[in-house]
Structures are given as structure tokens and as C-alpha cells.
Design a protein around this motif. Structure first.
Motif, mmCIF file in Angstrom:
data_model
loop_
_atom_site.group_PDB
_atom_site.id
_atom_site.type_symbol
_atom_site.label_atom_id
_atom_site.label_comp_id
_atom_site.label_asym_id
_atom_site.label_seq_id
_atom_site.Cartn_x
_atom_site.Cartn_y
_atom_site.Cartn_z
ATOM 1 N N ALA A 53 9.440 -4.422 -2.625
ATOM 2 C CA ALA A 53 8.269 -5.224 -2.994
ATOM 3 C C ALA A 53 7.779 -6.038 -1.796
ATOM 4 C CB ALA A 53 8.607 -6.149 -4.165
ATOM 5 N N LEU A 54 8.709 -6.518 -0.974
ATOM 6 C CA LEU A 54 8.330 -7.286 0.204
ATOM 7 C C LEU A 54 7.585 -6.423 1.215
ATOM 8 C CD1 LEU A 54 8.629 -10.136 1.422
ATOM 9 C CD2 LEU A 54 10.762 -9.366 2.487
ATOM 10 N N TRP A 58 2.999 -6.275 3.874
ATOM 11 C CA TRP A 58 2.399 -5.769 5.107
ATOM 12 C C TRP A 58 1.144 -4.955 4.788
ATOM 13 C CZ3 TRP A 58 1.330 -0.970 7.220
ATOM 14 C CH2 TRP A 58 1.056 -0.948 8.599
ATOM 15 N N VAL A 59 1.235 -4.115 3.757
ATOM 16 C CA VAL A 59 0.067 -3.320 3.357
ATOM 17 C C VAL A 59 -1.070 -4.249 2.933
ATOM 18 C CG1 VAL A 59 -0.775 -1.536 1.779
ATOM 19 C CG2 VAL A 59 1.578 -1.436 2.638
ATOM 20 N N GLN A 60 -0.759 -5.270 2.172
ATOM 21 C CA GLN A 60 -1.788 -6.207 1.722
ATOM 22 C C GLN A 60 -2.391 -6.978 2.895
ATOM 23 O OE1 GLN A 60 0.185 -8.568 -1.278
ATOM 24 N NE2 GLN A 60 0.954 -6.737 -2.319
ATOM 25 N N ALA A 61 -1.568 -7.315 3.892
ATOM 26 C CA ALA A 61 -2.096 -8.021 5.060
ATOM 27 C C ALA A 61 -3.006 -7.109 5.887
ATOM 28 C CB ALA A 61 -0.943 -8.541 5.918
ATOM 29 N N ARG A 62 -2.611 -5.858 6.048
ATOM 30 C CA ARG A 62 -3.427 -4.911 6.820
ATOM 31 C C ARG A 62 -4.762 -4.624 6.147
ATOM 32 N NH1 ARG A 62 -2.161 -2.992 12.033
ATOM 33 N NH2 ARG A 62 -3.136 -1.020 11.457
ATOM 34 N N ALA A 139 13.133 -10.331 8.002
ATOM 35 C CA ALA A 139 14.035 -11.327 7.418
ATOM 36 C C ALA A 139 14.589 -10.836 6.087
ATOM 37 C CB ALA A 139 13.300 -12.652 7.236
ATOM 38 N N GLY A 140 13.756 -10.148 5.318
ATOM 39 C CA GLY A 140 14.220 -9.588 4.048
ATOM 40 C C GLY A 140 15.293 -8.533 4.240
ATOM 41 N N ARG A 141 15.175 -7.742 5.300
ATOM 42 C CA ARG A 141 16.211 -6.749 5.569
ATOM 43 C C ARG A 141 17.538 -7.419 5.903
ATOM 44 N NH1 ARG A 141 12.793 -2.556 9.453
ATOM 45 N NH2 ARG A 141 11.201 -1.981 7.894
#
Length: 502
Positions: A53-54, A58-62, A139-141
């Protein structure tokens, strides 16, 4: 009363024996337990879903680089009713109102518009959001690695606890059998007048205490088995001896410190969090920069009824817009100061995380060293206690020792055996704690046959997905000129894996 209590203990022992007998005939290894937990542990599975989900951030930011297209259609109907009094007007002057129809007017219209908007330069706002998303994902990884290490630690501890408690139960059962024989011998010797009633009572008291200790050992084993089932996903069977995890440890603690600096997920997560807040600081500063975008629209308007294409008008619009912020009442400056302090906090947290890890690593390493020494001591203690117990029994036969001496020697032997089992368990768990702080407590390292979960696979699949347009790359390059870039930092090479079974 004493007989009924012992009967209940024997029934409980029989029930536990049935549970253990129902386990698989082949010994279950730590490698199998780790593999099962790695694939099915709900805590680990949930964290993986959270990471996926995190990735979508990135997709939403792009999407800020990509065009937006909207279609809008509308149909309207209007009806006006004029009251009769308002409609009656004397137009010819004869004093009689002239009729002007029904007083109802109707109108309708329809229209459709297709609009497109494409940002060309956002002053670094979108680039900062993308960089922050990348840092959050990294950070999530690391949080996923922390969760995996926590689960592996729980598996290892649960495995060691079950092994310890199984051995503890065996020792308690052996102690009960020895004390029962000792009581039988005491009664027989009392019958022939060799000892007094006091000796028999001492044997009875020790046997009663052994019964209570056996019940506690059964309860402790049941609790450890429940913990194992919750972590691994199945009840433990006949567990094989623990492997030598100490083969994964470095030669000295300085190497462990170096590995922790580079590999520990807590430290790495704090570093990525600082980079995310640094990117958000750049985004706050970008609020002072101008925006440039282009837009276009195509629209049609005309009557809905009757529909005639010739009656529809067409409107085409295209243009470019430059937006320059001039005055925001101090809002932008306040956001910059707040983002700067949050970045300062994250920078300080990196050092706090490093110190915490170094402290935990030092404690775990010293615990490991102490546990190794304790194993040597308890082995010698068991050897000496076994010789002493055997010698005391032989000396009792010739009248040189009392019944109490024999009972005390047996108790010392059982206590030494229990200490030996606990020392080996503590050393095994201490090694896993050191590996966790070094960032090496991972299932594929502990069990080479396990297929590693690739946390980056989902992210790679989303890089080119629905919504991607080829011109977003040059826009991203221009927009990100002043934005700090975020890249994944490699980890140091891990030592060769140790087998998780003997």
C-alpha cells in the motif's frame, strides 16, 4: 488426599503424553519452523501488505507530472409559468384585457465539454513529493525488515523455549521416578528397622514437592507450545536440537558494531525518515516558486430538443498559465519553518536510533559471552553433581550417609541439569539477539532454502502502469533540479549462512 493429588498429576502427565505422542514421528527442525513462519505468520503478512500500500504513494505523487482529462455533459430544461393576472393586459384600450396565450414558456439546452490540463513546471513541488514518497517506501522496507527480524526472533525463542521446557519436563519426570524409588526403599528399610519414620517422612515430603514441580513444568511446556503455535502456525512436534547460530557471529564486537551501523533496519529506517522530511522541506520551499501549465478544452452547446447538429455551437480554448505566489500572509514561511524543525527532529532521531542499537547490541553480545561461560560452568556442575549423587547413594548403602543426604544430592543434580538446559537456551537466544541488532536475522540467511520476499517487486511493477505518459520523464527532470534525490543505500555483505538443522 495425598493419593488423590498424585492421581490427578498422573492423569495430567498422561494427557500431555498423548499430545506429544500425536506429533510427527520425524523431528521438526528450526529451518522448517522458520520457513513456515516466513510464509504464513500474520504479522509478517500484514506488514507486507502495508508495504505494498505504501508503494502506491509513489504512483500518486508521480500523478502530479501527468495530464488530467475531464469530460462533462449537461442537459437543462426550463419552464416559466406566468400567472393569469400578470398575463391580462389591455393592449387596444377598450377596457377589456386581451388574452396572451397560456403564459407557459419552455426552453432546453445541452452541452458537452472535454478539458485537458498538463503541468509543465511546479517549482519542485511534485518532485519533492515524489522524493518524499521514495524515502517513505525505503523506510517502509526497513520497517518490514524489522518486523521480519522480530518474527524470526519470536520463532527462535519459541523453539528454544519448547526445547528447554521439554527437557525440563523430562528432568522433572526423572526426578519423580527417582524419588518414588527412594520412598519405596525408605519404607522397606523402615519395615526392617534400619531407619526411622523421620526418614520416610523426608522422602514423602520430597516426592510431594517433586509432584508440584512436575505440574509446574507441564504448565510451562503447555504455555510455550501455545506461543510456538501462535508464531509458527502449527503445534510443535518432536523438535530437533538447535543449530549452531553462533557460526554467523563475527570474531569480535567491533565487527558487530560495523555491521549494525550499515545493516540494522532501525538505524536505516531513521535515516530514510530524515531524507523524507528533508524532501518535504524542499517541497515547502517550492511553494515560493512559480507554476507553469497548459490547458485546452473543446465544448459543444445547443438545444436538447429538437436535437439538430447544425444548431450546436463549438467552443475551442487553449492557453498557458503562469502562477507566481507574491504574498501568502506568512503561511509559506511558517510551513518552511515547521518542515525545517521536523527535519531537525528526524536528524536527531538518527543518532538516537544508532545509540539505542549500539546499547542493545552491547547488551546482547555480553549476554552471549556470559551464556557461553555459563554453559561451561553448568556442564561441570552437572558432571560433579552426578558423581556426588551416585557416591552418596552408594555410601548410604553402607551406612555412611543418611536419607536426607541422598535426597539433597538428588535435588542438587536435578537443579544442575535444569541450569544446564536453561544456559544452553539462553546462549542460543542471545546469539539471535546479536544477529537481530546486526541486521542479519533474516529467514533466507537462517534457512537458505527459503525464497526471499522481494519488497521491491511490487514497486517495480508500478513504475510503468495505467496513467503513465512518455513526456512525464523530461518534466520530472526539469521539476526536480533543486530537489534532493533519494537512493537506496546498500547493505554490507553478510557472512555465509549457517544451517538451521543438525
Amino acid at each position: 488426599m495425598f493419593t488423590s493429588r498424585r492421581g490427578g498429576l498422573l492423569a495430567a502427565s498422561a494427557g500431555l503424553a498423548l499430545i506429544i505422542a500425536a506429533a510427527p514421528a520425524s523431528a521438526e527442525t528450526l529451518a522448517e519452523a522458520i520457513a513456515l513462519a516466513y510464509d504464513s505468520n500474520p504479522t509478517l503478512q500484514a506488514q507486507r501488505a502495508t508495504q505494498r500500500a505504501l508503494d502506491e504513494n509513489w504512483v500518486q505523487a508521480r500523478a502530479g507530472y501527468r495530464p488530467t482529462v475531464q469530460a462533462q455533459a449537461a442537459a437543462n430544461y426550463t419552464e416559466n409559468r406566468v400567472p393569469a393576472n400578470a398575463r391580462a393586459v389591455d393592449r387596444n384600450g377598450d377596457g377589456v384585457p386581451d388574452p396572451v396565450g397560456s403564459g407557459i414558456t419552455e426552453a432546453n439546452s445541452a452541452g458537452a465539454t472535454l478539458s485537458l490540463s498538463q503541468p509543465l513546471f511546479t517549482g519542485g513541488r511534485v518532485a519533492a513529493t515524489v522524493s518524499a514518497a521514495e524515502a517513505d517506501i525505503l523506510a517502509g522496507r526497513e520497517q518490514l525488515r524489522r518486523t521480519e527480524a522480530s518474527v524470526m526472533q519470536a520463532v527462535i525463542q519459541a523453539y528454544a523455549d519448547v526445547r528447554r521446557d521439554q527437557e525440563g519436563l523430562r528432568i522433572r519426570q526423572e526426578n519423580q521416578r527417582v524419588l518414588q524409588r527412594q520412598l519405596d526403599e525408605s519404607k522397606a528399610r523402615f519395615e526392617v528397622g534400619e531407619i526411622t519414620r523421620t526418614d520416610v517422612a523426608q522422602s514423602e515430603a520430597r516426592l510431594a514437592a517433586a509432584d508440584a514441580q512436575l505440574a509446574l513444568a507441564q504448565s510451562q511446556l503447555a504455555s510455550s507450545r501455545a506461543t510456538y503455535a501462535a508464531v509458527v502456525g502449527q503445534n510443535p512436534g518432536d523438535l530437533a536440537p538447535e543449530p549452531q547460530l553462533s557460526d554467523l557471529l563475527p570474531a569480535d564486537i567491533s565487527q558487530a558494531f560495523e555491521a549494525a551501523e550499515n545493516n540494522n533496519p532501525q538505524v536505516r529506517q531513521a535515516k530514510y525518515a530524515e531524507r523524507a522530511s528533508n524532501a518535504r522541506l524542499a517541497g515547502a520551499k517550492a511553494e515560493r516558486m512559480p507554476n507553469l501549465g497548459v490547458s485546452a478544452s473543446l465544448g459543444y452547446n445547443g438545444p436538447a430538443e429538437p436535437f439538430e447538429r447544425e444548431d450546436y455551437s463549438r467552443a475551442v480554448r487553449a492557453g498557458a498559465t503562469v502562477t507566481v505566489p507574491l504574498f501568502t500572509g506568512g503561511l509559506t514561511s511558517s510551513r518552511i519553518r515547521a518542515a525545517m524543525e521536523r527535519n531537525n527532529t528526524d536528524r536527531i532521531n538518527v543518532e538516537a536510533a544508532r545509540r539505542s542499537v549500539m546499547q542493545s547490541l552491547t547488551q546482547a553480545w555480553n549476554q552471549h559471552v556470559a551464556s557461553k561461560s555459563n554453559i561451561v560452568s553448568t556442564d561441570e556442575q552437572v558432571r560433579a553433581a552426578r558423581i556426588a549423587a551416585e557416591g552418596t547413594r552408594q555410601e548410604q548403602q553402607v551406612g555412611l550417609r543418611t536419607t536426607l543426604d541422598v535426597l539433597n544430592a538428588e535435588q542438587e543434580l536435578r537443579n544442575a541439569e535444569l541450569s544446564q538446559v536453561s544456559a544452553r537456551r539462553d546462549e542460543f537466544v542471545a546469539v539471535s539477539l546479536v544477529l537481530a541488532q546486526m541486521g542479519l536475522l533474516e529467514a533466507p540467511l537462517l534457512t537458505p532454502g527459503v525464497t526471499r520476499y522481494d519488497a521491491s517487486a511490487n514497486f517495480k511493477n508500478n513504475r510503468v502502469t495505467w496513467g503513465w505518459v512518455p513526456w512525464e520523464e523530461p518534466i520530472a527532470v526539469v521539476d526536480g533540479v533543486l530537489t534532493p534525490k533519494v537512493t537506496e543505500q546498500p547493505t554490507t555483505a553478510a557472512p555465509p549462512p549457517a544451517p538451521a538443522s543438525k
